[in-house]
Design an enzyme around this catalytic site. Structure first.
Site, mmCIF file in Angstrom:
data_model
loop_
_atom_site.group_PDB
_atom_site.id
_atom_site.type_symbol
_atom_site.label_atom_id
_atom_site.label_comp_id
_atom_site.label_asym_id
_atom_site.label_seq_id
_atom_site.Cartn_x
_atom_site.Cartn_y
_atom_site.Cartn_z
ATOM 1 N N CYS A 60 -4.019 -7.769 14.136
ATOM 2 C CA CYS A 60 -2.796 -7.195 13.549
ATOM 3 C C CYS A 60 -2.314 -8.057 12.396
ATOM 4 O O CYS A 60 -2.093 -9.261 12.563
ATOM 5 C CB CYS A 60 -1.715 -7.091 14.619
ATOM 6 N N ASN A 162 9.262 3.804 10.113
ATOM 7 C CA ASN A 162 8.363 4.866 10.583
ATOM 8 C C ASN A 162 7.758 4.339 11.849
ATOM 9 O O ASN A 162 7.095 3.305 11.832
ATOM 10 C CB ASN A 162 7.202 5.110 9.614
ATOM 11 N N HIS A 173 2.816 -2.722 15.605
ATOM 12 C CA HIS A 173 3.693 -3.896 15.614
ATOM 13 C C HIS A 173 5.097 -3.467 15.147
ATOM 14 O O HIS A 173 5.214 -2.758 14.161
ATOM 15 C CB HIS A 173 3.128 -4.970 14.663
HETATM 16 P P1 H2U Z 1 4.217 1.522 7.675
HETATM 17 O O1 H2U Z 1 3.649 1.247 9.032
HETATM 18 O O2 H2U Z 1 5.577 2.223 7.740
HETATM 19 O O3 H2U Z 1 3.235 2.188 6.776
HETATM 20 O O4 H2U Z 1 4.542 0.094 7.006
HETATM 21 C C1 H2U Z 1 3.591 -0.898 6.852
HETATM 22 C C2 H2U Z 1 3.609 -1.399 5.426
HETATM 23 O O5 H2U Z 1 2.987 -2.652 5.430
HETATM 24 C C3 H2U Z 1 2.830 -0.515 4.463
HETATM 25 O O6 H2U Z 1 3.700 -0.074 3.445
HETATM 26 C C4 H2U Z 1 2.234 -2.816 4.240
HETATM 27 C C5 H2U Z 1 1.744 -1.433 3.899
HETATM 28 O O7 H2U Z 1 1.613 -1.320 2.497
HETATM 29 N N1 H2U Z 1 1.184 -3.776 4.490
HETATM 30 C C6 H2U Z 1 1.204 -4.983 3.833
HETATM 31 O O8 H2U Z 1 2.090 -5.196 3.005
HETATM 32 N N2 H2U Z 1 0.245 -5.907 4.088
HETATM 33 C C7 H2U Z 1 -0.797 -5.715 4.942
HETATM 34 O O9 H2U Z 1 -1.597 -6.600 5.183
HETATM 35 C C8 H2U Z 1 -0.977 -4.393 5.550
HETATM 36 C C9 H2U Z 1 0.157 -3.433 5.428
HETATM 37 ZN ZN ZN Z 2 1.100 -7.433 15.809
#
Ligand code: H2U
Ligand code: ZN
Length: 358
Positions: A60, A162, A173
């Site tokens: 994660c 969301n 998470h």
């Molecule tokens: P959502 O689960 O609502 O999509 O939000 C997760 C956000 O986390 C998503 O916009 C960002 C994604 O761009 N993200 C990161 O900034 N870094 C990561 O390593 C994976 C996801």
């Molecule tokens: Zn996690």
């Protein structure tokens, strides 16, 4: 909720016959079809999502100490952690430009996207976090709203979550997002018009007045505390949509007192626990706060509130689709807001997972 007072009309017709209801916040009608709840379903079913996630998942990107998709590392945090989205939809550095050619109108939209981890624990949800930890999340939302809103290029701070694969969350998470934009987005912009129009015609706050009506009718309340009330709005479209209203006329998250911040944490925990208990599943939803624009004006017309839009309809696996007539005509619901509220109200506030034997 107090006993019903005054001489307000009976709900019998609204609970029996197809009808439309007006949503004054969006300035639109919705269709309610209470006679239709018994229709059969042979369509898509969702995964219920009721699995036991580990407290830490080495894969994660939001768990403490792990590498993220963009190459950065999430620190070994103990409470909350906020970072700039590695894949932001908006960029603060977007240069100013505008194109206007008749019907073709476009312009630059600078902005900032942040991700808020609510807890280092991979397996928790708002419903299963303790109130002190949730108060910490409320404090982070307030700090972020203040810091982002103070930036010259930012005029609105949209905080949202969301949750669940059914709503497009990319990861279980516990986390939410913040998009801070140069323009006021469509939804708060529509609400701005509604608050202004109501103030101009009635001299009062639209949501203060709506809350007073709901408290006197006691038909759509779900749960409440000293500072906040959660109810299924009269005009709600999603089957178990709720609106969380501050009792006091507060324009934004920053203006909450210390007690109101605690009460917000309490109400969010209790409402999301009821949601999870409804179908004994981690209930998916999109939620977010609507507050005054961050353009430097006081905006006393605004009344802080949160919307919860959950997609589930009749079980952990059958969701509502907003398609067909709803995309092309008017959004429609079968289950009445009054029935949804009664179902949510009847549930306990002990989380179903805590009641299960080990
Ligand atoms: P959502 O689960 O609502 O999509 O939000 C997760 C956000 O986390 C998503 O916009 C960002 C994604 O761009 N993200 C990161 O900034 N870094 C990561 O390593 C994976 C996801
Ligand atoms: Zn996690």
């Amino acid at each position: 909720m107090p006993d019903r007072v005054g001489t307000l009309p009976s709900l019998t017709d609204l609970n029996t016959h197809p009808h439309v209801r007006f949503n004054p916040l969006r300035g639109e009608w919705i269709q309610v079809s209470p006679h239709r709840t018994a229709r059969p379903w042979q369509g898509q079913v969702e995964h219920s999502g009721d699995v036991d996630p580990p407290t830490y998942d080495p894969g994660c990107y939001l768990c403490p100490g792990n590498g993220r998709a963009g190459g950065k590392r999430t620190p070994d945090y103990a409470t909350t952690f906020v970072f700039d989205n590695d894949f932001p939809a908006l960029l603060p550095s977007t240069p100013a430009f505008e194109r206007r050619e008749g019907l073709l109108v476009g312009r630059a939209e600078p902005g900032i996207c942040r991700v808020v981890c609510f807890s280092p624990r991979h397996d928790l949800t708002i419903s299963r976090m303790d109130r002190d930890a949730l108060r910490g999340v409320v404090d982070v939302w307030v700090q972020e709203a203040r810091a982002l809103g103070a930036r010259r290029e930012i005029n609105y701070v949209q905080i949202f979550e969301n949750r669940g694969a059914a709503m497009g969350a990319s990861n279980p998470h516990p986390h939410g997002q913040i998009w801070a934009t140069a323009s006021v987005p469509n939804e708060p912009s529509r609400e701005q018009q509604a608050f202004d129009a109501h103030r101009a015609s009635n001299g009062t706050c639209l949501l203060c007045e709506y809350l007073a009506v709901e408290l006197s009718l006691a038909e759509r309340g779900v749960c409440e505390n000293g500072s906040f009330v959660a109810l299924v709005p009269f005009w709600g479209v999603w089957p178990f949509e709720t609106l969380v209203l501050s009792r006091r006329h507060v324009t934004d998250l920053e203006s909450m007192t210390d007690g109101e911040r605690n009460d917000l944490a309490d109400l969010l925990k209790r409402l999301t626990t009821r949601y999870d208990n409804l179908f004994e599943t981690p209930f998916p939803y999109s939620m977010g706060f609507h507050q005054r624009p961050a353009d430097g004006a006081a905006h006393d017309e605004w009344h802080l509130h949160a919307h919860f839009f959950p997609p589930l309809l009749r079980s952990a696996t059958v969701r509502k689709f907003m398609v067909g007539f709803e995309m092309l005509g008017t959004p429609q619901r079968d289950l009445t807001p009054e029935d949804s509220a009664a179902r949510l109200r009847a549930l306990g506030e002990d989380h179903y997972r805590d009641r299960r034997s080990p």
